[in-house]
Write a protein that holds these residues in place. Structure first.
Motif, short mmCIF file in Angstrom:
data_model
loop_
_atom_site.label_atom_id
_atom_site.label_comp_id
_atom_site.label_asym_id
_atom_site.label_seq_id
_atom_site.Cartn_x
_atom_site.Cartn_y
_atom_site.Cartn_z
N ASP A 24 0.86 -1.17 0.00
CA ASP A 24 0.00 0.00 0.00
C ASP A 24 0.90 1.23 0.00
O ASP A 24 1.60 1.50 0.98
N ALA A 25 0.93 1.95 -1.10
CA ALA A 25 1.83 3.10 -1.25
C ALA A 25 1.57 4.17 -0.20
O ALA A 25 2.52 4.76 0.33
N SER A 26 0.34 4.42 0.14
CA SER A 26 0.06 5.47 1.13
C SER A 26 0.59 5.08 2.51
O SER A 26 1.11 5.92 3.23
N LYS A 27 0.50 3.78 2.86
CA LYS A 27 1.05 3.33 4.14
C LYS A 27 2.57 3.44 4.14
O LYS A 27 3.18 3.81 5.14
N PHE A 28 3.18 3.10 3.00
CA PHE A 28 4.63 3.18 2.88
C PHE A 28 5.10 4.62 3.06
O PHE A 28 6.04 4.89 3.82
N ILE A 29 4.44 5.55 2.39
CA ILE A 29 4.82 6.97 2.48
C ILE A 29 4.59 7.47 3.91
O ILE A 29 5.43 8.19 4.46
N HIS A 30 3.49 7.08 4.51
CA HIS A 30 3.20 7.48 5.89
C HIS A 30 4.28 6.93 6.83
O HIS A 30 4.75 7.65 7.72
N ASN A 31 4.67 5.68 6.64
CA ASN A 31 5.71 5.08 7.47
C ASN A 31 7.04 5.83 7.30
O ASN A 31 7.73 6.10 8.29
N GLN A 32 7.39 6.16 6.05
CA GLN A 32 8.63 6.91 5.81
C GLN A 32 8.58 8.27 6.48
O GLN A 32 9.57 8.73 7.05
N SER A 33 7.43 8.91 6.44
CA SER A 33 7.26 10.20 7.09
C SER A 33 7.44 10.09 8.60
O SER A 33 8.10 10.93 9.22
N ASN A 34 6.90 9.02 9.19
CA ASN A 34 7.06 8.80 10.63
C ASN A 34 8.51 8.53 11.00
O ASN A 34 8.98 9.00 12.03
N VAL A 35 9.20 7.78 10.17
CA VAL A 35 10.62 7.50 10.43
C VAL A 35 11.41 8.80 10.39
O VAL A 35 12.23 9.06 11.28
N LYS A 83 10.33 11.82 10.96
CA LYS A 83 9.98 12.60 12.15
C LYS A 83 10.75 12.11 13.38
O LYS A 83 11.22 12.91 14.18
N LYS A 84 10.88 10.80 13.51
CA LYS A 84 11.62 10.24 14.65
C LYS A 84 13.11 10.58 14.55
O LYS A 84 13.74 10.90 15.56
N VAL A 85 13.66 10.51 13.35
CA VAL A 85 15.07 10.87 13.16
C VAL A 85 15.29 12.32 13.60
O VAL A 85 16.23 12.62 14.35
N LEU A 86 14.40 13.21 13.16
CA LEU A 86 14.53 14.62 13.52
C LEU A 86 14.33 14.83 15.02
O LEU A 86 15.02 15.65 15.63
N LYS A 87 13.42 14.08 15.61
CA LYS A 87 13.18 14.17 17.06
C LYS A 87 14.42 13.75 17.83
O LYS A 87 14.83 14.43 18.79
N PHE A 88 15.05 12.66 17.41
CA PHE A 88 16.28 12.21 18.08
C PHE A 88 17.41 13.21 17.89
O PHE A 88 18.21 13.44 18.78
N ARG A 89 17.46 13.83 16.71
CA ARG A 89 18.50 14.84 16.48
C ARG A 89 18.30 16.04 17.41
O ARG A 89 19.26 16.54 18.00
N VAL A 90 17.07 16.50 17.54
CA VAL A 90 16.78 17.64 18.42
C VAL A 90 17.16 17.30 19.85
O VAL A 90 17.75 18.12 20.57
N ARG A 91 16.84 16.09 20.28
CA ARG A 91 17.20 15.68 21.64
C ARG A 91 18.72 15.62 21.80
O ARG A 91 19.26 16.04 22.82
N GLY A 92 19.41 15.10 20.79
CA GLY A 92 20.86 15.08 20.82
C GLY A 92 21.44 16.48 20.90
O GLY A 92 22.36 16.74 21.68
N ASP A 93 20.88 17.39 20.12
CA ASP A 93 21.33 18.79 20.15
C ASP A 93 21.13 19.39 21.54
O ASP A 93 22.00 20.11 22.04
N HIS A 94 19.98 19.10 22.15
CA HIS A 94 19.70 19.61 23.49
C HIS A 94 20.75 19.10 24.49
O HIS A 94 21.29 19.89 25.27
N PHE A 95 21.02 17.81 24.46
CA PHE A 95 21.99 17.25 25.39
C PHE A 95 23.40 17.78 25.12
O PHE A 95 24.17 18.00 26.04
N PHE A 96 23.72 18.02 23.85
CA PHE A 96 25.03 18.59 23.53
C PHE A 96 25.15 20.00 24.12
O PHE A 96 26.14 20.32 24.77
#
Length: 167
Positions: A26-37, A39-52
């Motif tokens: 299902d292409a829409s599920k795939f795109i949604h999953n990629q979008s969530n991934v 978002k999580k990458v960016l969330k972890f980066r922001v947290r890493g930046d905060h701790f730095f």
């Protein structure tokens, strides 16, 4: 009893081939999953930046590492984002004096964004810190020549300039 087309019967001894049972994607599920991934990458980066920024460097390394692991699952991740994750983790590793561990991250950032000078600088700092002075000096010299108008702060606080007359 019908078991499938004759080609499947001959190839598989009467067992339908796995290709005849393919799951539809299902292409829409795939795109949604990629979008969530992403978002999580960016969330972890922001947290890493905060701790730095708050000088919790081990936590920063942990979050940058999580972001990098997760980024492998993200097909649409920009090279610049992945390069910055490697750079940021290298900077945190250097703050922890884990110089040997920082060098591969510097190399990864350089291979992803070879025109970006910051990972070169971090690599030179890490190399100099573990006694590999010739390699470190070669990189600092390269940086000074590639950015003749820039002043490059060397470890120890002195400035390296390709053109000493620049302000």
């Amino acid at each position: 009893i019908s078991v499938g087309p004759p080609s499947e019967v001959l190839k598989n001894g009467g067992i339908p081939a796995a290709s005849s049972r393919k799951r539809k994607i299902d292409a829409s599920k795939f795109i949604h999953n990629q979008s969530n991934v992403l978002k999580k990458v960016l969330k972890f980066r922001v947290r890493g930046d905060h701790f730095f920024k708050t000088e919790f460097y081990e936590e920063a390394v942990r979050y940058y590492s999580r972001a990098l692991r997760l980024s492998e699952k993200c097909l649409n991740l920009e090279y610049s984002l992945k390069a910055s994750l490697h750079h940021n983790r290298a900077a945190a590793l250097i703050k922890l004096c884990w110089f040997d561990e920082a060098i591969p991250d510097c190399n990864s950032a350089i291979s992803l964004e070879n025109s970006w000078v910051k990972p070169y600088y971090l690599k030179a700092v890490a190399l100099g810190s573990i006694g590999r002075f010739e390699e470190s000096n070669r990189i600092f010299t390269f940086l000074a020549k590639s950015r003749p108008d820039a002043k490059i702060e060397m470890p120890g606080g002195f400035m390296l300039m390709a053109n000493p007359n620049s302000k």
